[in-house]
Motif scaffolding. Structure first.
Motif, PDB file in Angstrom:
ATOM      1  N   GLU A   1      66.312  20.791  36.018  1.00 55.57           N
ATOM      2  CA  GLU A   1      65.326  21.360  35.113  1.00 55.57           C
ATOM      3  C   GLU A   1      64.563  20.259  34.388  1.00 55.57           C
ATOM      4  O   GLU A   1      65.080  19.158  34.178  1.00 55.57           O
ATOM      5  CB  GLU A   1      66.007  22.271  34.080  1.00 55.57           C
ATOM      6  N   LYS A   2      63.329  20.579  34.034  1.00 52.01           N
ATOM      7  CA  LYS A   2      62.523  19.630  33.253  1.00 52.01           C
ATOM      8  C   LYS A   2      61.379  20.386  32.604  1.00 52.01           C
ATOM      9  O   LYS A   2      60.783  21.277  33.209  1.00 52.01           O
ATOM     10  CB  LYS A   2      61.981  18.514  34.152  1.00 52.01           C
ATOM     11  N   ASN A   3      61.081  20.023  31.368  1.00 52.32           N
ATOM     12  CA  ASN A   3      60.004  20.665  30.615  1.00 52.32           C
ATOM     13  C   ASN A   3      58.720  19.840  30.690  1.00 52.32           C
ATOM     14  O   ASN A   3      58.763  18.598  30.638  1.00 52.32           O
ATOM     15  CB  ASN A   3      60.407  20.846  29.151  1.00 52.32           C
ATOM     16  N   PHE A   4      57.600  20.549  30.787  1.00 52.82           N
ATOM     17  CA  PHE A   4      56.291  19.897  30.846  1.00 52.82           C
ATOM     18  C   PHE A   4      55.328  20.600  29.898  1.00 52.82           C
ATOM     19  O   PHE A   4      55.466  21.786  29.622  1.00 52.82           O
ATOM     20  CB  PHE A   4      55.729  19.959  32.272  1.00 52.82           C
ATOM     21  N   ARG A   5      54.341  19.857  29.431  1.00 55.90           N
ATOM     22  CA  ARG A   5      53.368  20.440  28.505  1.00 55.90           C
ATOM     23  C   ARG A   5      52.449  21.446  29.193  1.00 55.90           C
ATOM     24  O   ARG A   5      51.974  22.398  28.567  1.00 55.90           O
ATOM     25  CB  ARG A   5      52.527  19.333  27.867  1.00 55.90           C
ATOM     26  N   ASN A   6      52.223  21.242  30.473  1.00 61.17           N
ATOM     27  CA  ASN A   6      51.357  22.147  31.225  1.00 61.17           C
ATOM     28  C   ASN A   6      51.630  21.977  32.715  1.00 61.17           C
ATOM     29  O   ASN A   6      52.402  21.095  33.115  1.00 61.17           O
ATOM     30  CB  ASN A   6      49.885  21.889  30.911  1.00 61.17           C
ATOM     31  N   LYS A   7      50.974  22.797  33.532  1.00 58.58           N
ATOM     32  CA  LYS A   7      51.205  22.750  34.977  1.00 58.58           C
ATOM     33  C   LYS A   7      50.756  21.432  35.585  1.00 58.58           C
ATOM     34  O   LYS A   7      51.420  20.894  36.474  1.00 58.58           O
ATOM     35  CB  LYS A   7      50.478  23.906  35.664  1.00 58.58           C
ATOM     36  N   LYS A   8      49.629  20.916  35.119  1.00 59.00           N
ATOM     37  CA  LYS A   8      49.136  19.652  35.676  1.00 59.00           C
ATOM     38  C   LYS A   8      50.158  18.540  35.495  1.00 59.00           C
ATOM     39  O   LYS A   8      50.397  17.735  36.404  1.00 59.00           O
ATOM     40  CB  LYS A   8      47.812  19.254  35.025  1.00 59.00           C
ATOM     41  N   GLU A   9      50.745  18.485  34.313  1.00 57.82           N
ATOM     42  CA  GLU A   9      51.761  17.467  34.058  1.00 57.82           C
ATOM     43  C   GLU A   9      52.954  17.639  35.003  1.00 57.82           C
ATOM     44  O   GLU A   9      53.527  16.658  35.492  1.00 57.82           O
ATOM     45  CB  GLU A   9      52.236  17.539  32.607  1.00 57.82           C
ATOM     46  N   ALA A  10      53.312  18.887  35.260  1.00 62.17           N
ATOM     47  CA  ALA A  10      54.416  19.171  36.181  1.00 62.17           C
ATOM     48  C   ALA A  10      54.076  18.702  37.590  1.00 62.17           C
ATOM     49  O   ALA A  10      54.882  18.044  38.258  1.00 62.17           O
ATOM     50  CB  ALA A  10      54.741  20.661  36.185  1.00 62.17           C
ATOM     51  N   TYR A  11      52.886  19.030  38.054  1.00 63.76           N
ATOM     52  CA  TYR A  11      52.466  18.617  39.396  1.00 63.76           C
ATOM     53  C   TYR A  11      52.457  17.091  39.510  1.00 63.76           C
ATOM     54  O   TYR A  11      52.950  16.523  40.486  1.00 63.76           O
ATOM     55  CB  TYR A  11      51.058  19.146  39.717  1.00 63.76           C
ATOM     56  N   ASP A  12      51.894  16.431  38.511  1.00 61.88           N
ATOM     57  CA  ASP A  12      51.772  14.973  38.549  1.00 61.88           C
ATOM     58  C   ASP A  12      53.145  14.297  38.549  1.00 61.88           C
ATOM     59  O   ASP A  12      53.335  13.275  39.218  1.00 61.88           O
ATOM     60  CB  ASP A  12      50.959  14.475  37.345  1.00 61.88           C
ATOM     61  N   ASP A  13      54.069  14.868  37.812  1.00 60.15           N
ATOM     62  CA  ASP A  13      55.399  14.274  37.727  1.00 60.15           C
ATOM     63  C   ASP A  13      56.202  14.517  39.007  1.00 60.15           C
ATOM     64  O   ASP A  13      56.780  13.587  39.579  1.00 60.15           O
ATOM     65  CB  ASP A  13      56.153  14.855  36.534  1.00 60.15           C
ATOM     66  N   LEU A  14      56.240  15.751  39.474  1.00 60.25           N
ATOM     67  CA  LEU A  14      57.046  16.098  40.646  1.00 60.25           C
ATOM     68  C   LEU A  14      56.459  15.537  41.934  1.00 60.25           C
ATOM     69  O   LEU A  14      57.192  15.314  42.904  1.00 60.25           O
ATOM     70  CB  LEU A  14      57.186  17.618  40.741  1.00 60.25           C
ATOM     71  N   ARG A  15      55.161  15.277  41.932  1.00 60.83           N
ATOM     72  CA  ARG A  15      54.511  14.714  43.115  1.00 60.83           C
ATOM     73  C   ARG A  15      55.110  13.352  43.480  1.00 60.83           C
ATOM     74  O   ARG A  15      55.118  12.956  44.649  1.00 60.83           O
ATOM     75  CB  ARG A  15      53.009  14.571  42.868  1.00 60.83           C
ATOM     76  N   THR A  16      55.612  12.617  42.502  1.00 64.08           N
ATOM     77  CA  THR A  16      56.157  11.275  42.751  1.00 64.08           C
ATOM     78  C   THR A  16      57.466  11.308  43.530  1.00 64.08           C
ATOM     79  O   THR A  16      57.956  10.259  43.956  1.00 64.08           O
ATOM     80  CB  THR A  16      56.386  10.518  41.429  1.00 64.08           C
ATOM     81  N   LEU A  17      58.031  12.507  43.734  1.00 63.00           N
ATOM     82  CA  LEU A  17      59.269  12.635  44.503  1.00 63.00           C
ATOM     83  C   LEU A  17      59.016  12.642  46.012  1.00 63.00           C
ATOM     84  O   LEU A  17      59.957  12.643  46.802  1.00 63.00           O
ATOM     85  CB  LEU A  17      60.008  13.915  44.104  1.00 63.00           C
TER      86      LEU A  17
END
Length: 283
Positions: free
Chosen positions: A215-231
């Motif tokens: 699990e991980k919290n993000f401020r918005n969807k874009k932040e989630a996409y940008d973070d998880l994309r690095t995997l």
């Protein structure tokens, strides 16, 4: 005397061939996953507590973590025991583990570059009160783990649910440039294989299944996409496919924030080495 079942073949059927079964340098193989495993294990932090709480640990214990990876278990365990010796064959994994230990001020964890498949290196290890192996090739090396433990041996891995690797790859399903594997969970080839193998060896193991997840919290969807994309790897023309995969596991808040959640389960199997009378040769 040989057991009725060939457990080597059963383990291969259930889990596939491990790196020690291939003509691969384990250090080079696992080094490439350091960043991904560190990022994923940080997302697993709150769930990891369930596994640590399921283990029988005493403040005076000296603990051996076989295949510590990026330190997911040895760091929180260090807060409950006297000291932890953490070994791994991957220098890159150990670098992430050391960083995690420093962040958590876990100065009683001692990291060592050790290849579990190197007999001479393993023979230099001392006995510890508690020995555990989690998601590592050492899970099948029961007798060697047993020999190194004084009080308890613990085995931990995913139980009838998606693994860390399958959860990571699900985010990039259909996305060009990423490994595409079809993970299918089969209860007939789950932790029951490990449990029955132990029983066949003359061990009376205990087992508990605990909730696990990422699990991980993000401020918005874009932040989630940008973070998880690095995997993984996402080309511009594959962005929609990637986002569609991620969307399945995002929970939106009223303020626009999102929480990534993907749950699974983990087994914790243990026994006392002093109670073991190996019934059969092999494994």
């Amino acid at each position: 005397m040989a057991g009725i079942i060939n457990w080597e073949k059963m383990l291969e059927l259930a889990y596939g061939k491990t790196t020690d079964d291939r003509d691969v340098d384990p250090a080079k193989f696992w080094d490439q996953f350091g960043y991904m495993y560190d990022k994923m294990s940080r997302m697993e932090k709150s769930y990891t507590k369930h596994q640590v709480d399921a283990m029988i640990l005493d403040p005076r214990d000296r603990v051996l973590d076989v295949g510590c990876g990026t330190g997911r278990l040895c760091v929180p365990i260090s807060k409950k025991v006297s000291s932890v010796t953490a070994i791994d064959a991957s220098p890159n994994m150990l670098s992430y583990a050391r960083k995690y230990a420093e962040e958590e001020q876990a100065d009683n964890v001692h990291f060592h570059l050790v290849d579990w498949n190197n007999e001479s290196e393993i023979n230099q290890l001392e006995q510890h009160d508690v020995v555990f192996a989690s998601r590592t090739v050492a899970l099948k090396d029961i007798k060697r783990l047993n020999k190194l433990a004084k009080k308890y041996v613990f085995l931990l891995s995913f139980a009838n649910g998606p693994s860390l690797r399958s959860i990571q790859l699900d985010l990039f399903r259909g996305v060009r440039g990423n490994v595409q594997l079809d993970f299918k969970e089969n209860r007939q080839l789950g932790y029951n294989i490990r449990f029955n193998m132990l029983y066949d060896l003359g061990i009376d193991p205990s087992v508990v299944i605990v909730k696990d997840g990422f699990e991980k919290n993000f401020r918005n969807k874009k932040e989630a996409y940008d973070d998880l994309r690095t995997l993984g790897m996402v080309d511009e023309d594959q962005e929609d496919v990637f986002r569609h995969n991620v969307e399945k596991y995002l929970i939106e808040g009223k303020d626009g924030s999102v929480r990534f959640v993907r749950e699974t389960s983990t087994y914790v199997i243990w026994w006392k080495p002093e109670d073991v009378d190996f019934a059969y040769e092999g494994v």
